[in-house]
Design a protein around this motif. Structure first.
Motif, short mmCIF file in Angstrom:
data_model
loop_
_atom_site.label_atom_id
_atom_site.label_comp_id
_atom_site.label_asym_id
_atom_site.label_seq_id
_atom_site.Cartn_x
_atom_site.Cartn_y
_atom_site.Cartn_z
N ILE A 1 0.84 -1.21 0.00
CA ILE A 1 0.00 0.00 0.00
C ILE A 1 0.87 1.25 0.00
CG2 ILE A 1 -1.62 1.35 1.40
CD1 ILE A 1 -2.84 -1.32 2.29
N GLN A 2 1.92 1.26 0.82
CA GLN A 2 2.81 2.42 0.86
C GLN A 2 3.48 2.62 -0.49
OE1 GLN A 2 5.96 2.20 3.72
NE2 GLN A 2 6.66 4.27 3.32
N SER A 3 3.93 1.55 -1.10
CA SER A 3 4.58 1.65 -2.41
C SER A 3 3.62 2.21 -3.46
CB SER A 3 5.09 0.27 -2.82
OG SER A 3 5.63 0.32 -4.11
N GLU A 4 2.39 1.73 -3.44
CA GLU A 4 1.39 2.20 -4.41
C GLU A 4 1.08 3.68 -4.19
OE1 GLU A 4 -1.12 2.02 -7.65
OE2 GLU A 4 0.31 0.51 -6.96
N CYS A 5 0.92 4.08 -2.92
CA CYS A 5 0.63 5.49 -2.62
C CYS A 5 1.77 6.40 -3.06
CB CYS A 5 0.37 5.68 -1.13
SG CYS A 5 -1.21 5.02 -0.59
N VAL A 6 2.99 5.98 -2.79
CA VAL A 6 4.14 6.81 -3.16
C VAL A 6 4.23 6.94 -4.68
CG1 VAL A 6 6.67 6.83 -3.20
CG2 VAL A 6 5.46 6.38 -1.07
N THR A 7 4.02 5.85 -5.40
CA THR A 7 4.12 5.95 -6.87
C THR A 7 3.01 6.81 -7.45
OG1 THR A 7 2.90 3.87 -7.12
CG2 THR A 7 5.29 3.74 -7.18
N ARG A 8 1.82 6.78 -6.84
CA ARG A 8 0.72 7.61 -7.36
C ARG A 8 0.86 9.08 -6.96
NH1 ARG A 8 -4.96 4.49 -7.70
NH2 ARG A 8 -4.18 2.57 -8.60
N TYR B 1 3.80 10.82 -6.06
CA TYR B 1 5.00 11.53 -6.48
C TYR B 1 5.14 11.57 -7.99
CZ TYR B 1 6.38 11.76 -1.63
OH TYR B 1 6.42 12.03 -0.30
N LYS B 2 4.16 12.14 -8.64
CA LYS B 2 4.23 12.41 -10.07
C LYS B 2 4.22 13.92 -10.22
CE LYS B 2 1.91 8.21 -11.48
NZ LYS B 2 0.72 7.61 -12.07
N GLU B 3 5.20 14.44 -10.92
CA GLU B 3 5.35 15.89 -11.00
C GLU B 3 4.15 16.59 -11.60
OE1 GLU B 3 9.00 17.65 -12.23
OE2 GLU B 3 10.14 15.88 -11.64
N GLU B 4 3.43 15.94 -12.49
CA GLU B 4 2.27 16.58 -13.10
C GLU B 4 1.12 16.73 -12.10
OE1 GLU B 4 2.21 12.19 -14.27
OE2 GLU B 4 3.67 13.78 -14.40
N LEU B 5 1.17 16.03 -10.96
CA LEU B 5 0.12 16.14 -9.95
C LEU B 5 0.47 17.13 -8.84
CD1 LEU B 5 -0.91 12.40 -9.48
CD2 LEU B 5 -2.07 14.15 -10.81
N TYR B 6 1.69 17.65 -8.81
CA TYR B 6 2.11 18.52 -7.71
C TYR B 6 1.18 19.72 -7.54
CZ TYR B 6 6.56 16.12 -6.92
OH TYR B 6 7.53 15.21 -6.62
N ASP B 7 0.84 20.39 -8.63
CA ASP B 7 -0.01 21.58 -8.53
C ASP B 7 -1.38 21.24 -7.96
OD1 ASP B 7 1.95 23.25 -9.50
OD2 ASP B 7 1.32 23.00 -11.60
N ALA B 8 -1.96 20.13 -8.40
CA ALA B 8 -3.29 19.75 -7.90
C ALA B 8 -3.23 19.32 -6.44
CB ALA B 8 -3.87 18.63 -8.76
N LEU B 9 -2.16 18.60 -6.07
CA LEU B 9 -2.04 18.12 -4.70
C LEU B 9 -1.73 19.24 -3.71
CD1 LEU B 9 -0.08 14.80 -5.27
CD2 LEU B 9 -2.47 15.03 -4.59
N LEU B 10 -0.98 20.25 -4.16
CA LEU B 10 -0.58 21.33 -3.27
C LEU B 10 -1.48 22.55 -3.36
CD1 LEU B 10 3.28 21.10 -3.81
CD2 LEU B 10 1.94 20.25 -1.87
N PHE B 11 -2.56 22.46 -4.11
CA PHE B 11 -3.48 23.58 -4.27
C PHE B 11 -4.15 23.90 -2.93
CE2 PHE B 11 -7.81 25.13 -4.98
CZ PHE B 11 -7.52 26.32 -5.68
N GLU B 12 -4.15 25.18 -2.59
CA GLU B 12 -4.83 25.64 -1.39
C GLU B 12 -6.09 26.39 -1.81
OE1 GLU B 12 -2.33 28.04 1.00
OE2 GLU B 12 -1.09 26.37 1.64
N GLY B 13 -7.17 26.08 -1.15
CA GLY B 13 -8.42 26.77 -1.45
C GLY B 13 -8.40 28.17 -0.85
N ASP B 14 -9.47 28.92 -1.07
CA ASP B 14 -9.57 30.29 -0.57
C ASP B 14 -9.48 30.35 0.94
OD1 ASP B 14 -9.85 31.16 -3.16
OD2 ASP B 14 -12.04 31.17 -3.10
N VAL B 15 -10.11 29.44 1.62
CA VAL B 15 -10.11 29.44 3.10
C VAL B 15 -8.70 29.23 3.63
CG1 VAL B 15 -11.00 28.25 5.14
CG2 VAL B 15 -12.49 28.59 3.19
N GLU B 16 -7.97 28.28 3.06
CA GLU B 16 -6.61 28.01 3.55
C GLU B 16 -5.66 29.15 3.22
OE1 GLU B 16 -8.33 25.78 1.73
OE2 GLU B 16 -8.78 24.26 3.24
N SER B 17 -5.82 29.76 2.06
CA SER B 17 -4.90 30.83 1.68
C SER B 17 -5.11 32.10 2.51
CB SER B 17 -5.03 31.15 0.19
OG SER B 17 -6.34 31.58 -0.11
N ARG B 18 -6.32 32.31 3.06
CA ARG B 18 -6.58 33.48 3.90
C ARG B 18 -5.93 33.36 5.28
NH1 ARG B 18 -12.74 33.56 3.27
NH2 ARG B 18 -12.78 33.28 1.04
#
Length: 118
Positions: free
Chosen positions: A91-98, A100-117
């Motif tokens: 499970i850990q291996s599968e999670c890490v491979t899914r 740690y893809k650079e094309e997903l960094y922006d979506a994974l690190l996106f902060e909504g309006d509430v968090e950014s305030r």
């Protein structure tokens, strides 16, 4: 005293342990139980019933825990140490491979309006 530690005159059962004397036959209809005996039997029955209820509950709680332990720890899953030997590792291996893809960094690190305030 013999070599096995039992007295010389003690008879042994076929399995090698001491042979116990036969249990005397008890005729339950010989005499009616007294009030005290009835109360004691009732108390013992309640204690046994409560004990067995507790044992059933403990077993019912332990079985899912044991199953999950063996699933997660992977006990006996793979004899080859080079392979993934447990479900937890898989499970850990599968999670890490899914994740740690650079094309997903922006979506994974996106902060909504509430968090950014904050």
């Amino acid at each position: 005293v013999r070599r096995d530690g039992y007295p010389q005159d003690l008879k042994l059962a076929p399995g090698g342990g001491p042979k116990l004397p036969p249990v005397p036959a008890i005729d339950p209809t010989a005499t009616a139980p007294s009030d005290r005996e009835r109360v004691e039997v009732h108390i013992i029955k309640k204690l046994i019933d409560n004990y067995l209820t507790l044992v059933k509950k403990n077993i019912a709680d332990s079985v899912p825990k044991a199953i999950m332990f063996f699933l997660v720890s992977g006990a006996g899953v793979s004899a080859d140490p080079g392979q993934v030997s447990s479900l937890k590792d898989a499970i850990q291996s599968e999670c890490v491979t899914r994740l740690y893809k650079e094309e997903l960094y922006d979506a994974l690190l996106f902060e909504g309006d509430v968090e950014s305030r904050r």
